[in-house]
Design a protein around this motif. Structure first.
Motif, PDB file in Angstrom:
ATOM      1  N   ALA A  27     -28.994  85.325  80.219  1.00 28.69           N
ATOM      2  CA  ALA A  27     -29.452  86.654  79.802  1.00 28.69           C
ATOM      3  C   ALA A  27     -30.773  86.577  79.051  1.00 28.69           C
ATOM      4  CB  ALA A  27     -28.381  87.322  78.931  1.00 28.69           C
ATOM      5  N   LEU A  28     -30.917  85.580  78.183  1.00 31.31           N
ATOM      6  CA  LEU A  28     -32.162  85.427  77.430  1.00 31.31           C
ATOM      7  C   LEU A  28     -33.327  85.054  78.346  1.00 31.31           C
ATOM      8  CD1 LEU A  28     -30.736  83.523  74.331  1.00 31.31           C
ATOM      9  CD2 LEU A  28     -31.730  85.819  74.300  1.00 31.31           C
ATOM     10  N   ALA A 123     -34.757  79.309  69.144  1.00 34.23           N
ATOM     11  CA  ALA A 123     -33.531  80.063  69.370  1.00 34.23           C
ATOM     12  C   ALA A 123     -32.640  79.380  70.412  1.00 34.23           C
ATOM     13  CB  ALA A 123     -33.864  81.485  69.806  1.00 34.23           C
ATOM     14  N   LEU A 124     -33.235  78.801  71.428  1.00 35.27           N
ATOM     15  CA  LEU A 124     -32.440  78.102  72.434  1.00 35.27           C
ATOM     16  C   LEU A 124     -31.788  76.862  71.839  1.00 35.27           C
ATOM     17  CD1 LEU A 124     -34.633  78.428  75.660  1.00 35.27           C
ATOM     18  CD2 LEU A 124     -32.712  79.849  74.895  1.00 35.27           C
ATOM     19  N   ASP A 125     -32.451  76.217  70.889  1.00 35.00           N
ATOM     20  CA  ASP A 125     -31.826  75.096  70.184  1.00 35.00           C
ATOM     21  C   ASP A 125     -30.620  75.580  69.382  1.00 35.00           C
ATOM     22  OD1 ASP A 125     -33.679  73.322  71.166  1.00 35.00           O
ATOM     23  OD2 ASP A 125     -34.958  73.376  69.387  1.00 35.00           O
ATOM     24  N   VAL A 126     -30.755  76.735  68.744  1.00 35.33           N
ATOM     25  CA  VAL A 126     -29.626  77.300  67.992  1.00 35.33           C
ATOM     26  C   VAL A 126     -28.475  77.611  68.934  1.00 35.33           C
ATOM     27  CG1 VAL A 126     -28.871  79.272  66.596  1.00 35.33           C
ATOM     28  CG2 VAL A 126     -31.102  78.234  66.181  1.00 35.33           C
ATOM     29  N   LEU A 127     -28.765  78.230  70.072  1.00 33.09           N
ATOM     30  CA  LEU A 127     -27.717  78.537  71.039  1.00 33.09           C
ATOM     31  C   LEU A 127     -27.019  77.274  71.510  1.00 33.09           C
ATOM     32  CD1 LEU A 127     -26.219  80.407  73.023  1.00 33.09           C
ATOM     33  CD2 LEU A 127     -28.171  80.166  74.579  1.00 33.09           C
ATOM     34  N   ASP A 128     -27.780  76.219  71.735  1.00 30.26           N
ATOM     35  CA  ASP A 128     -27.207  74.972  72.240  1.00 30.26           C
ATOM     36  C   ASP A 128     -26.173  74.387  71.283  1.00 30.26           C
ATOM     37  OD1 ASP A 128     -27.253  72.893  74.307  1.00 30.26           O
ATOM     38  OD2 ASP A 128     -28.051  71.606  72.720  1.00 30.26           O
ATOM     39  N   PRO A 137     -18.503  87.038  62.953  1.00 24.63           N
ATOM     40  CA  PRO A 137     -18.628  87.966  64.094  1.00 24.63           C
ATOM     41  C   PRO A 137     -19.985  87.937  64.776  1.00 24.63           C
ATOM     42  CG  PRO A 137     -18.581  89.157  61.987  1.00 24.63           C
ATOM     43  CD  PRO A 137     -18.203  87.736  61.690  1.00 24.63           C
ATOM     44  N   LEU A 138     -21.041  87.517  64.085  1.00 25.22           N
ATOM     45  CA  LEU A 138     -22.340  87.429  64.743  1.00 25.22           C
ATOM     46  C   LEU A 138     -22.356  86.357  65.820  1.00 25.22           C
ATOM     47  CD1 LEU A 138     -25.280  87.759  62.168  1.00 25.22           C
ATOM     48  CD2 LEU A 138     -24.875  89.128  64.215  1.00 25.22           C
ATOM     49  N   VAL A 139     -21.652  85.249  65.576  1.00 25.94           N
ATOM     50  CA  VAL A 139     -21.683  84.114  66.503  1.00 25.94           C
ATOM     51  C   VAL A 139     -20.540  84.180  67.507  1.00 25.94           C
ATOM     52  CG1 VAL A 139     -21.618  81.591  66.669  1.00 25.94           C
ATOM     53  CG2 VAL A 139     -22.815  82.681  64.770  1.00 25.94           C
ATOM     54  N   ARG A 140     -19.408  84.702  67.093  1.00 28.64           N
ATOM     55  CA  ARG A 140     -18.218  84.693  67.944  1.00 28.64           C
ATOM     56  C   ARG A 140     -18.505  85.366  69.288  1.00 28.64           C
ATOM     57  NH1 ARG A 140     -14.792  87.657  64.908  1.00 28.64           N
ATOM     58  NH2 ARG A 140     -14.779  85.930  63.427  1.00 28.64           N
ATOM     59  N   SER A 141     -18.113  84.691  70.349  1.00 31.15           N
ATOM     60  CA  SER A 141     -18.326  85.156  71.727  1.00 31.15           C
ATOM     61  C   SER A 141     -19.807  85.311  72.069  1.00 31.15           C
ATOM     62  CB  SER A 141     -17.596  86.490  71.974  1.00 31.15           C
ATOM     63  OG  SER A 141     -16.207  86.335  71.821  1.00 31.15           O
ATOM     64  N   GLY A 142     -20.682  84.725  71.243  1.00 35.27           N
ATOM     65  CA  GLY A 142     -22.111  84.789  71.517  1.00 35.27           C
ATOM     66  C   GLY A 142     -22.714  86.146  71.271  1.00 35.27           C
ATOM     67  N   PHE A 143     -22.082  86.957  70.390  1.00 34.26           N
ATOM     68  CA  PHE A 143     -22.527  88.341  70.224  1.00 34.26           C
ATOM     69  C   PHE A 143     -24.006  88.450  69.873  1.00 34.26           C
ATOM     70  CE2 PHE A 143     -23.567  91.966  67.561  1.00 34.26           C
ATOM     71  CZ  PHE A 143     -23.206  93.011  68.392  1.00 34.26           C
ATOM     72  N   ALA A 144     -24.472  87.687  68.892  1.00 36.03           N
ATOM     73  CA  ALA A 144     -25.870  87.824  68.459  1.00 36.03           C
ATOM     74  C   ALA A 144     -26.843  87.504  69.591  1.00 36.03           C
ATOM     75  CB  ALA A 144     -26.147  86.922  67.261  1.00 36.03           C
ATOM     76  N   PHE A 145     -26.501  86.524  70.411  1.00 38.46           N
ATOM     77  CA  PHE A 145     -27.374  86.163  71.534  1.00 38.46           C
ATOM     78  C   PHE A 145     -27.371  87.273  72.581  1.00 38.46           C
ATOM     79  CE2 PHE A 145     -25.806  82.334  69.486  1.00 38.46           C
ATOM     80  CZ  PHE A 145     -26.997  81.659  69.226  1.00 38.46           C
ATOM     81  N   GLY A 146     -26.185  87.837  72.843  1.00 42.74           N
ATOM     82  CA  GLY A 146     -26.123  88.972  73.753  1.00 42.74           C
ATOM     83  C   GLY A 146     -26.839  90.185  73.207  1.00 42.74           C
ATOM     84  N   MET A 147     -26.739  90.422  71.915  1.00 41.27           N
ATOM     85  CA  MET A 147     -27.427  91.545  71.285  1.00 41.27           C
ATOM     86  C   MET A 147     -28.940  91.406  71.444  1.00 41.27           C
ATOM     87  SD  MET A 147     -27.370  92.732  67.261  1.00 41.27           S
ATOM     88  CE  MET A 147     -28.342  91.312  66.710  1.00 41.27           C
ATOM     89  N   ILE A 148     -29.450  90.195  71.242  1.00 38.22           N
ATOM     90  CA  ILE A 148     -30.893  89.985  71.344  1.00 38.22           C
ATOM     91  C   ILE A 148     -31.361  90.097  72.795  1.00 38.22           C
ATOM     92  CG2 ILE A 148     -32.658  88.178  71.157  1.00 38.22           C
ATOM     93  CD1 ILE A 148     -32.087  89.739  68.574  1.00 38.22           C
TER      94      ILE A 148
END
Length: 447
Positions: A27-28, A123-128, A137-148
């Motif tokens: 998505a990113l 940011a991709l390093d953080v996702l990794d 809740p920001l990290v769970r299920s990747g919410f923050a990455f999906g939000m961005i």
């Protein structure tokens, strides 16, 4: 089409963290590829120019995308220090209205690109390394990455609007959408039976706060147009004096018509007895069988009154799009639970226009309505209000500050919306005077 209790094609809450990670990565990357297309297709002068006071310079959107990604993924999720704290105020959408942004000391195009790229790499390093199966809740299920990813795609849509508003030759191209081949026997309207249905969601992992929580609404039976209102149908409204008949208009709409001397949708003009329109730098004849585009809520409401009908409520729209009477449950999309594909809907800037009315028969909803997802945003009669039990997350300024009678709800997405930022529960909103957005409508009536 699937109609299972657990969504397929998109990772539900509690899914395998590696599947979530790959979904977030895709998505990113998809969003950034589109951002590059929209910003690399014009020169630096056009990037820094303001093509309309309604919109930001494209270079503002570019750096704002990077700044929001830094704020949420690097600072909020990873706890890192600010890279460029001195620019936070410049790219705060609430601090500076769009009309004033060209006067700000914005990053130059090359600097904005470098900043956004540096943020993305980190940011991709953080996702990794993120633990997507736990944490807050920001990290769970990747919410923050999906939000961005959704945030970037939403700004890509606004940048596409800027491309439509800019003057000059065309710089964007795309193939035409598929034809509507089986429309001869389509009814003008379909029945949505009365009764309760589940509106909103409590399980979609990347759903935004205004889509939550799921709750039951009891909606009386109604009829709704099988397809969005077409340009040809709207021309009949114009020719019948629609823009000169006070009785068709809400007071605010009539004031808008008189003040701006409106006679047709935005970008239309009359020449030698034909209606023409400007679309991304190309002037062409208005296609009669295409959903009408660039109409305000006031114009949609006036047409519905003229036709002896009304706009659907938001709950009616969602029930028509999602509710399956056979199973008693609400689908993720009109066609089922699987993710959008080119055979089902017109999303993702794959085309630069709506498909003809009646296209995408495989994407129709259980009630038989077509094109409820993609092609044009559809105005509803409803004010933008919170659902029962609403809780702002992760910040009030996404939804809560807009609640009230000033904004009307749009549903369904348009050809300019990416699938990551469009689902059966997704809610858009805007002022009833807005015309530059990719908005159309369909009408309804009581049983």
């Amino acid at each position: 089409m699937t109609d299972s209790a657990t969504p397929t094609g998109s990772a539900p809450e509690g899914a395998d963290p590696e599947a979530l990670r790959q979904r977030a990565l895709a998505a990113l990357l998809t969003a950034r590829e589109r951002t590059a297309l929209l910003t690399d297709s014009v020169d630096d002068h056009e990037l820094t120019a303001q093509h309309s006071p309604l919109m930001s310079p494209l270079v503002w959107d570019l750096a704002h995308i990077g700044n929001q990604e830094e704020l949420w993924l690097l600072r909020a999720v990873a706890g890192r220090e600010a890279m460029r704290p001195e620019i936070d105020g410049l790219y705060d959408a609430f601090e500076h209205p769009r009309a004033t942004r060209p006067s700000l000391p914005l990053l130059a195009p090359a600097e904005a690109r470098t900043y956004a790229a540096e943020v993305r790499g980190r940011a991709l390093d953080v996702l990794d390394g993120a633990a997507l199966d736990g944490g807050g809740p920001l990290v769970r299920s990747g919410f923050a990455f999906g939000m961005i990813a959704q945030h970037e795609q939403q700004h890509d849509e606004t940048m596409l609007i800027t491309h439509q508003l800019r003057s000059g030759t065309a710089v964007l191209t795309a193939p035409v959408p598929p034809a509507a081949t089986d429309t001869a026997g389509l009814p003008a309207e379909v029945l949505v039976p009365g009764g309760p249905f589940t509106m909103g969601t409590s399980t979609e992992p990347w759903a935004l706060d205004n889509e939550r929580p799921a709750h039951v609404r009891d909606v009386p039976g109604f009829f709704i147009d099988t397809t969005p209102v077409t340009c040809g149908a709207y021309q009949a409204f114009i020719e019948d004096g629609g823009y000169t008949e006070r009785r068709c208009w809400e007071p605010g709409g009539w004031e808008m018509v008189r003040e701006h001397e409106l006679t047709a949708p935005l970008f239309w003009h009359r020449d030698a007895g034909r209606w023409l329109r400007r679309r991304f730098g190309v002037t062409e004849e208005v296609p009669a069988n295409e959903p009408v585009l660039h109409v305000s809520w006031y114009e949609a409401d006036a047409y519905a009154r003229w036709a002896g009908r009304r706009l659907p409520t938001e709950a009616e729209w969602e029930k028509a799009a999602r509710h399956n009477p056979a199973s008693g449950r609400s689908r993720r999309y009109p066609w089922g639970d699987e993710d959008p594909s080119p055979e089902l809907t017109n999303l993702g800037q794959r085309h630069l226009r709506p498909a003809p009315a009646g296209a995408y028969p495989q994407g129709q909803s259980p009630c038989g309505a077509r094109q409820l997802m993609g092609d044009v945003w559809e105005w509803t009669s409803s004010d933008f209000l919170p659902y029962p039990g609403f809780s702002p997350f992760p910040y009030r300024e996404y939804s809560e500050v807009f609640f009230g009678p000033d904004h009307k709800v749009l549903r369904g997405g348009s050809f300019a919306v990416d699938p990551v930022a469009c689902r059966g529960t997704f809610r858009n909103w805007d002022l009833p005077v807005r015309r530059q957005i990719f908005s159309g409508f369909r009408t309804a009536r009581d049983m």
